[in-house]
Design a protein around this motif. Sequence first.
Motif, PDB file in Angstrom:
ATOM      1  N   GLU A   1     -28.355  16.168  -0.609  1.00 23.17           N
ATOM      2  CA  GLU A   1     -28.147  17.311  -1.506  1.00 23.17           C
ATOM      3  C   GLU A   1     -26.961  17.134  -2.446  1.00 23.17           C
ATOM      4  N   HIS A   2     -26.123  16.117  -2.217  1.00 24.33           N
ATOM      5  CA  HIS A   2     -24.961  15.842  -3.059  1.00 24.33           C
ATOM      6  C   HIS A   2     -25.247  14.798  -4.138  1.00 24.33           C
ATOM      7  N   THR A   3     -26.476  14.301  -4.195  1.00 27.70           N
ATOM      8  CA  THR A   3     -26.786  13.195  -5.109  1.00 27.70           C
ATOM      9  C   THR A   3     -27.163  13.673  -6.507  1.00 27.70           C
ATOM     10  N   ALA A   4     -27.001  12.763  -7.451  1.00 28.11           N
ATOM     11  CA  ALA A   4     -27.350  13.044  -8.843  1.00 28.11           C
ATOM     12  C   ALA A   4     -28.825  13.409  -8.970  1.00 28.11           C
ATOM     13  N   ALA A   5     -29.676  12.722  -8.223  1.00 29.25           N
ATOM     14  CA  ALA A   5     -31.109  13.008  -8.281  1.00 29.25           C
ATOM     15  C   ALA A   5     -31.410  14.428  -7.809  1.00 29.25           C
ATOM     16  N   GLU A   6     -30.695  14.915  -6.818  1.00 30.75           N
ATOM     17  CA  GLU A   6     -30.927  16.265  -6.285  1.00 30.75           C
ATOM     18  C   GLU A   6     -30.372  17.352  -7.186  1.00 30.75           C
ATOM     19  N   VAL A   7     -29.188  17.156  -7.738  1.00 33.28           N
ATOM     20  CA  VAL A   7     -28.568  18.230  -8.537  1.00 33.28           C
ATOM     21  C   VAL A   7     -28.989  18.183 -10.002  1.00 33.28           C
ATOM     22  N   GLY A   8     -29.709  17.146 -10.393  1.00 33.18           N
ATOM     23  CA  GLY A   8     -30.239  17.088 -11.750  1.00 33.18           C
ATOM     24  C   GLY A   8     -29.312  16.471 -12.785  1.00 33.18           C
ATOM     25  N   SER A   9     -28.281  15.780 -12.319  1.00 36.29           N
ATOM     26  CA  SER A   9     -27.358  15.162 -13.285  1.00 36.29           C
ATOM     27  C   SER A   9     -27.660  13.681 -13.497  1.00 36.29           C
ATOM     28  N   GLY A  10     -28.718  13.214 -12.894  1.00 31.98           N
ATOM     29  CA  GLY A  10     -29.106  11.817 -13.022  1.00 31.98           C
ATOM     30  C   GLY A  10     -30.333  11.553 -12.169  1.00 31.98           C
ATOM     31  N   ALA A  11     -30.703  10.281 -12.048  1.00 30.58           N
ATOM     32  CA  ALA A  11     -31.939   9.944 -11.351  1.00 30.58           C
ATOM     33  C   ALA A  11     -31.716   9.062 -10.127  1.00 30.58           C
ATOM     34  N   VAL A  12     -30.458   8.925  -9.705  1.00 31.38           N
ATOM     35  CA  VAL A  12     -30.173   8.024  -8.586  1.00 31.38           C
ATOM     36  C   VAL A  12     -29.590   8.785  -7.397  1.00 31.38           C
ATOM     37  N   ASP A  13     -29.777   8.206  -6.230  1.00 31.93           N
ATOM     38  CA  ASP A  13     -29.298   8.813  -4.982  1.00 31.93           C
ATOM     39  C   ASP A  13     -27.889   8.352  -4.648  1.00 31.93           C
ATOM     40  N   VAL A  14     -26.942   8.733  -5.494  1.00 34.93           N
ATOM     41  CA  VAL A  14     -25.515   8.505  -5.246  1.00 34.93           C
ATOM     42  C   VAL A  14     -24.790   9.820  -5.531  1.00 34.93           C
ATOM     43  N   LEU A  15     -23.550   9.923  -5.083  1.00 24.62           N
ATOM     44  CA  LEU A  15     -22.770  11.133  -5.298  1.00 24.62           C
ATOM     45  C   LEU A  15     -22.812  11.542  -6.767  1.00 24.62           C
ATOM     46  N   ALA A  16     -23.184  12.786  -7.013  1.00 25.00           N
ATOM     47  CA  ALA A  16     -23.257  13.317  -8.376  1.00 25.00           C
ATOM     48  C   ALA A  16     -21.862  13.656  -8.883  1.00 25.00           C
ATOM     49  N   THR A  17     -21.634  13.387 -10.153  1.00 28.45           N
ATOM     50  CA  THR A  17     -20.355  13.743 -10.760  1.00 28.45           C
ATOM     51  C   THR A  17     -20.062  15.238 -10.637  1.00 28.45           C
ATOM     52  N   PRO A  18     -21.037  16.140 -10.873  1.00 23.83           N
ATOM     53  CA  PRO A  18     -20.733  17.562 -10.707  1.00 23.83           C
ATOM     54  C   PRO A  18     -20.291  17.921  -9.280  1.00 23.83           C
ATOM     55  N   VAL A  19     -20.802  17.218  -8.295  1.00 23.83           N
ATOM     56  CA  VAL A  19     -20.383  17.467  -6.904  1.00 23.83           C
ATOM     57  C   VAL A  19     -18.950  16.990  -6.706  1.00 23.83           C
ATOM     58  N   MET A  20     -18.616  15.829  -7.263  1.00 19.42           N
ATOM     59  CA  MET A  20     -17.245  15.342  -7.158  1.00 19.42           C
ATOM     60  C   MET A  20     -16.282  16.348  -7.798  1.00 19.42           C
ATOM     61  N   VAL A  21     -16.656  16.877  -8.954  1.00 18.73           N
ATOM     62  CA  VAL A  21     -15.821  17.866  -9.640  1.00 18.73           C
ATOM     63  C   VAL A  21     -15.676  19.122  -8.779  1.00 18.73           C
ATOM     64  N   THR A  22     -16.767  19.566  -8.170  1.00 22.95           N
ATOM     65  CA  THR A  22     -16.721  20.744  -7.305  1.00 22.95           C
ATOM     66  C   THR A  22     -15.776  20.527  -6.126  1.00 22.95           C
ATOM     67  N   ILE A  23     -15.790  19.349  -5.552  1.00 25.95           N
ATOM     68  CA  ILE A  23     -14.896  19.041  -4.429  1.00 25.95           C
ATOM     69  C   ILE A  23     -13.437  19.108  -4.891  1.00 25.95           C
ATOM     70  N   ILE A  24     -13.149  18.588  -6.068  1.00 21.31           N
ATOM     71  CA  ILE A  24     -11.783  18.640  -6.612  1.00 21.31           C
ATOM     72  C   ILE A  24     -11.362  20.094  -6.816  1.00 21.31           C
ATOM     73  N   GLU A  25     -12.252  20.897  -7.379  1.00 20.11           N
ATOM     74  CA  GLU A  25     -11.922  22.314  -7.586  1.00 20.11           C
ATOM     75  C   GLU A  25     -11.703  23.021  -6.251  1.00 20.11           C
ATOM     76  N   LYS A  26     -12.540  22.734  -5.267  1.00 14.43           N
ATOM     77  CA  LYS A  26     -12.423  23.397  -3.966  1.00 14.43           C
ATOM     78  C   LYS A  26     -11.099  23.073  -3.293  1.00 14.43           C
ATOM     79  N   VAL A  27     -10.731  21.814  -3.221  1.00 12.34           N
ATOM     80  CA  VAL A  27      -9.478  21.468  -2.542  1.00 12.34           C
ATOM     81  C   VAL A  27      -8.285  22.031  -3.300  1.00 12.34           C
ATOM     82  N   SER A  28      -8.362  22.070  -4.615  1.00 14.10           N
ATOM     83  CA  SER A  28      -7.268  22.641  -5.408  1.00 14.10           C
ATOM     84  C   SER A  28      -7.124  24.133  -5.118  1.00 14.10           C
ATOM     85  N   ALA A  29      -8.229  24.866  -5.165  1.00 12.62           N
ATOM     86  CA  ALA A  29      -8.199  26.309  -4.891  1.00 12.62           C
ATOM     87  C   ALA A  29      -7.742  26.581  -3.463  1.00 12.62           C
TER      88      ALA A  29
END
Length: 133
Positions: A20-48
């Motif tokens: 569910e964290h992959t680019a293919a799942e979140v719609g930001s790409g077509a590959v099964d690797v960590l999606a950039t939007p998920v990485m950004v969300t993790i950064i925002e979460k730890v900061s908050a």
Amino acid sequence: MDLGINKGIKGSIEMEVNKEHTAAEVGSGAVDVLATPVMVTIIEKVSADTVKELLPEGYTTVGTEINAKHIAPTPCGLKIRADIQIVDVDDREITFVADVFDEIQKIGTAVHKRYIVNSAEFIQKAQDKILRK
């Protein structure tokens, strides 16, 4: 607004990359690797999360800016860790730097800004837009 939020405060979060964290799942790409939007969300979460206990009751932070670089892919099954540090506090604006790693290498960096707001006032301001529609 002096809340004891100072330069140098650090935070960290870890998670395992799943489908569910992959680019293919979140719609930001077509590959099964960590999606950039998920990485950004993790950064925002730890900061908050790092500053939320320091805020007075009724206050929170909202993300206002992020400049992120996703520099290496991470497949499902590997853990990632996002480390943040506060590098500047200007009244109600907090600036964080982030480094993100998987179990093998550094995979991303970011500069992220959050703004301290009164939660009720912020929600009311957003809701007022409906009346102006």
